[in-house]
Design a protein around this motif. Structure first.
Motif, PDB file in Angstrom:
ATOM      1  N   GLU A 124       0.806  -1.158   0.053  1.00 33.86           N
ATOM      2  CA  GLU A 124       0.050  -0.047  -0.007  1.00 33.86           C
ATOM      3  C   GLU A 124       0.920   1.207   0.116  1.00 33.86           C
ATOM      4  OE1 GLU A 124      -3.458   2.416   2.633  1.00 33.86           O
ATOM      5  OE2 GLU A 124      -2.916   0.181   3.289  1.00 33.86           O
ATOM      6  N   SER A 125       0.247   2.351  -0.722  1.00 29.92           N
ATOM      7  CA  SER A 125       1.033   3.715  -0.774  1.00 29.92           C
ATOM      8  C   SER A 125       2.436   3.691  -1.200  1.00 29.92           C
ATOM      9  CB  SER A 125       0.765   4.382   0.605  1.00 29.92           C
ATOM     10  OG  SER A 125      -0.563   4.441   0.891  1.00 29.92           O
ATOM     11  N   ILE A 147      -3.636  -0.807  -2.613  1.00 30.89           N
ATOM     12  CA  ILE A 147      -4.293   0.309  -2.225  1.00 30.89           C
ATOM     13  C   ILE A 147      -3.235   1.553  -2.370  1.00 30.89           C
ATOM     14  CG2 ILE A 147      -5.271   1.620  -0.555  1.00 30.89           C
ATOM     15  CD1 ILE A 147      -6.599  -0.869   0.635  1.00 30.89           C
ATOM     16  N   ASN A 148      -3.894   2.434  -3.142  1.00 26.40           N
ATOM     17  CA  ASN A 148      -3.147   3.814  -3.309  1.00 26.40           C
ATOM     18  C   ASN A 148      -1.595   3.397  -4.046  1.00 26.40           C
ATOM     19  OD1 ASN A 148      -2.822   6.670  -3.238  1.00 26.40           O
ATOM     20  ND2 ASN A 148      -1.718   6.503  -1.248  1.00 26.40           N
ATOM     21  N   SER A 201      -8.301  -0.373  -3.979  1.00 24.03           N
ATOM     22  CA  SER A 201      -8.989   0.774  -3.734  1.00 24.03           C
ATOM     23  C   SER A 201      -8.048   2.069  -4.037  1.00 24.03           C
ATOM     24  CB  SER A 201      -9.635   0.834  -2.428  1.00 24.03           C
ATOM     25  OG  SER A 201     -10.624  -0.238  -2.146  1.00 24.03           O
ATOM     26  N   GLN A 202      -8.508   3.108  -4.253  1.00 24.54           N
ATOM     27  CA  GLN A 202      -8.040   4.272  -4.044  1.00 24.54           C
ATOM     28  C   GLN A 202      -6.804   4.431  -5.517  1.00 24.54           C
ATOM     29  OE1 GLN A 202      -6.506   5.786  -0.158  1.00 24.54           O
ATOM     30  NE2 GLN A 202      -8.367   4.312   0.610  1.00 24.54           N
ATOM     31  N   ASN A 203      -7.063   4.086  -6.332  1.00 16.65           N
ATOM     32  CA  ASN A 203      -6.106   3.966  -7.558  1.00 16.65           C
ATOM     33  C   ASN A 203      -6.775   4.755  -8.830  1.00 16.65           C
ATOM     34  OD1 ASN A 203      -3.651   2.374  -6.921  1.00 16.65           O
ATOM     35  ND2 ASN A 203      -5.180   0.865  -6.279  1.00 16.65           N
ATOM     36  N   ASN A 204      -6.248   4.616 -10.110  1.00 14.06           N
ATOM     37  CA  ASN A 204      -6.688   5.419 -11.040  1.00 14.06           C
ATOM     38  C   ASN A 204      -7.192   4.524 -12.367  1.00 14.06           C
ATOM     39  OD1 ASN A 204      -5.281   7.724  -9.904  1.00 14.06           O
ATOM     40  ND2 ASN A 204      -3.374   7.114 -10.550  1.00 14.06           N
ATOM     41  N   ARG A 230     -12.458   0.572  -4.115  1.00 13.56           N
ATOM     42  CA  ARG A 230     -13.395   1.904  -3.905  1.00 13.56           C
ATOM     43  C   ARG A 230     -12.509   2.851  -4.471  1.00 13.56           C
ATOM     44  NH1 ARG A 230     -14.518  -0.766   1.174  1.00 13.56           N
ATOM     45  NH2 ARG A 230     -16.713  -1.372   1.374  1.00 13.56           N
ATOM     46  N   ASP A 231     -13.107   3.945  -4.700  1.00 17.16           N
ATOM     47  CA  ASP A 231     -12.568   5.289  -5.046  1.00 17.16           C
ATOM     48  C   ASP A 231     -11.304   5.155  -6.166  1.00 17.16           C
ATOM     49  OD1 ASP A 231     -13.642   6.767  -2.865  1.00 17.16           O
ATOM     50  OD2 ASP A 231     -11.889   5.941  -1.498  1.00 17.16           O
ATOM     51  N   ASN A 232     -12.052   4.717  -7.366  1.00 19.63           N
ATOM     52  CA  ASN A 232     -11.498   4.784  -8.582  1.00 19.63           C
ATOM     53  C   ASN A 232     -12.194   5.555  -9.556  1.00 19.63           C
ATOM     54  OD1 ASN A 232      -8.666   2.634  -8.989  1.00 19.63           O
ATOM     55  ND2 ASN A 232     -10.099   2.075  -7.294  1.00 19.63           N
TER      56      ASN A 232
END
Length: 526
Positions: free
Chosen positions: A275-276, A300-301, A324-327, A348-350
């Motif tokens: 992650e990150s 994630i990210n 989650s949290q990618n592009n 989530r959050d794509n």
């Protein structure tokens, strides 16, 4: 011209981690004279670049090279703290009885700081209610206790705390893996180790060989190395020390590229948390596909924008994926994941989800990945899968119909919807009336259905609003069939697809959510 010089000192050494009174930390890069000033000076490369004054050059002479142009400075030996031994820290931390409730609050803060939503810190929540003596310690938490070495006699730690299974040494003053090995070689039962936020130089090949002679990490199964400025090559170098490792967490590092591990490391790895880290390219992720037992990857990210998985038998054991949290902006990337045998997916959050309701995006993901059992932590029931897949057939039915007589359209359609042919084999094609575009203004808000009381065979025909909640339908059924003392079980049987039976088990959903159409039969059991 800048001149390179070096110096010597006693009790301290180059590479040692230190701190000062205000809590700032750094690494010793020089010990010696700094003319025209008198006495011995300590050259520090500070973790915080704003803490220093230069890059190791003073009055035109280079004494050391700092990581940042302003992270270097000189201080007197008396102003630095070289930390304490692990034995001293344990005695300081656990010298008195410790009430576990207070400890648990602190551990929760550490878990949040690690930011590992799926790969939980195994064990750190099983603290005894009171720790009355060192021999009973199984879980030791020394976060930010200025630990710099093992300390004491050769076996003092082992004799003091022989039963330690889990140890948190995050944010301390450990500077190399020899110091860590000095601690862990005395802990024969240690399975979980957290070294996050230490500046630990990755060992060279000759150092790996020397450390491995100590058998210091034989029992280690789970390691956490968050925020340590490690690249993937650093991780692979360190992994040579952990022959039996199963779980690795390395979030918030500087990993940009990956390499396939050789067969001497990570062959038993079950989970990997990245992650990150700024990975971005899925081609790098594919390099992990040769790990034979890898079941879980946390991405994630990490900046992933596209997913392409070659049909080459990669990721044979992968079951859990966090993205989650990618592009990711294309549904085709989601379809690529159907090449795997995923059981759990967190997404989530794509960008691809923008403009979709939560329910619609869930249906689309379920329809595109055939093996999923859990999505975003929620179980996928058999009825939900059947409903999602059949709705997917209807949603793209017109495109499918148009493509059947045009080779170019057909090729493009199958590329965009690789599961569609399998779904048709499973459920059959949708009828034209199900996918013909009809103005919502002309679409009737009422549907005529058969209510079939299964125990008695009684049939009642009713017109119902599409927006009716299943909860209200259940109440109506109780009155119509005189079963007010029983909560009925409701299912919908499609008129157009008699093999499609969907359980209406969510009473807060509408008939439209369950795709109830004119002529369908609602089956009532009690």
């Amino acid at each position: 011209m800048v001149e390179l010089v070096s110096g010597d000192g006693d009790n301290i050494k180059i590479g040692q981690r230190v701190m000062v009174a205000d809590g700032q930390r750094g690494t010793i890069c020089y010990v010696g004279l700094v003319p025209p000033n008198e006495g011995t000076w300590i050259g520090i490369d500070w973790d915080d670049p704003s803490r220093g004054k230069h890059d190791g050059v003073y009055k035109g002479v280079r004494y050391f090279t700092s990581r940042h142009p302003t992270s270097g400075s000189f201080v007197r030996k008396e102003k630095i703290d070289v930390g304490r031994s692990c034995v001293e820290a344990i005695k300081l931390r656990y010298g008195d009885n410790v009430v576990a409730d207070d400890l648990e609050d602190t551990l929760l803060q550490v878990k949040k700081a690690l930011n590992a939503p799926f790969l939980e810190m195994v064990g750190f929540d099983a603290v005894n209610k009171k720790l009355s003596c060192f021999e009973t310690l199984e879980i030791v938490w020394l976060h930010d206790y200025a630990v710099s070495s093992v300390g004491g006699d050769p076996n003092e730690l082992k004799e003091l705390c022989p039963n330690i299974r889990e140890m948190d040494l995050s944010k301390n003053l450990l500077s190399d893996w020899f110091e860590v090995a000095g601690i862990t070689k005395q802990l024969n039962s240690l399975t979980i180790l957290n070294l996050s936020e230490n500046i630990l130089r990755a060992p060279a090949d000759n150092e790996v060989n020397e450390i491995n002679k100590l058998d210091a990490f034989m029992s280690l199964k789970y390691i956490v190395l968050s925020s340590m400025n490690y690249s993937w090559s650093d991780i692979l170098q360190c992994a040579q020390l952990w022959p039996n490792i199963l779980h690795i967490q390395v979030p918030f590092n500087i990993i940009k590229s990956l390499d396939s591990p050789n067969k001497s490391v990570l062959q038993n790895l079950r989970s990997l948390d990245l992650e990150s880290n700024n990975i971005q390219d899925w081609e790098e992720v594919n390099k992990l596909g040769t790990l034979p037992l890898l079941e879980t990857i946390n991405l994630i990210n990490t900046g992933i924008s596209k997913i392409r998985i070659p049909d080459a038998g990669l990721f044979k054991s992968l079951k859990h994926l966090l993205l989650s949290q990618n592009n990711i902006s294309s549904w085709l990337d989601i379809s690529e994941l159907d090449k795997l045998k995923l059981e759990e997916f967190r997404f989530r959050d794509n960008p691809v989800l923008i403009g979709c309701t939560k329910a619609t995006s869930r249906q689309l993901i379920i329809a595109r990945i055939s093996s999923l059992k859990f999505l975003n932590g929620q179980e996928i029931t058999r009825e939900e899968r059947r409903g999602s897949e059949y709705d997917y057939i209807k949603k793209h039915g017109q495109q499918w119909y148009d493509s059947k007589t045009n080779d170019e359209l057909y090729t493009a359609f199958i590329k965009e919807h690789p599961r569609y042919m399998n779904l048709i084999k499973k459920y059959g094609e949708a009828e034209s009336s199900e996918y013909t575009q009809v103005s919502t203004k002309l679409k009737s808000s009422l549907i005529r259905v058969e209510l079939f009381g299964e125990p008695t065979g009684q049939i009642i025909t009713k017109s119902l609003p599409r927006s009716m909640l299943v909860q209200r339908l259940a109440g109506l059924v109780q009155k119509l069939f005189n079963i007010s003392s029983v909560v009925p079980e409701l299912s919908v049987l499609s008129r157009k697809n008699p093999d499609l039976k969907i359980c209406m088990n969510n009473h807060l959903k509408t008939l439209d959510f369950y795709s109830v159409e004119d002529g369908d039969r609602l089956i009532i059991k009690w």
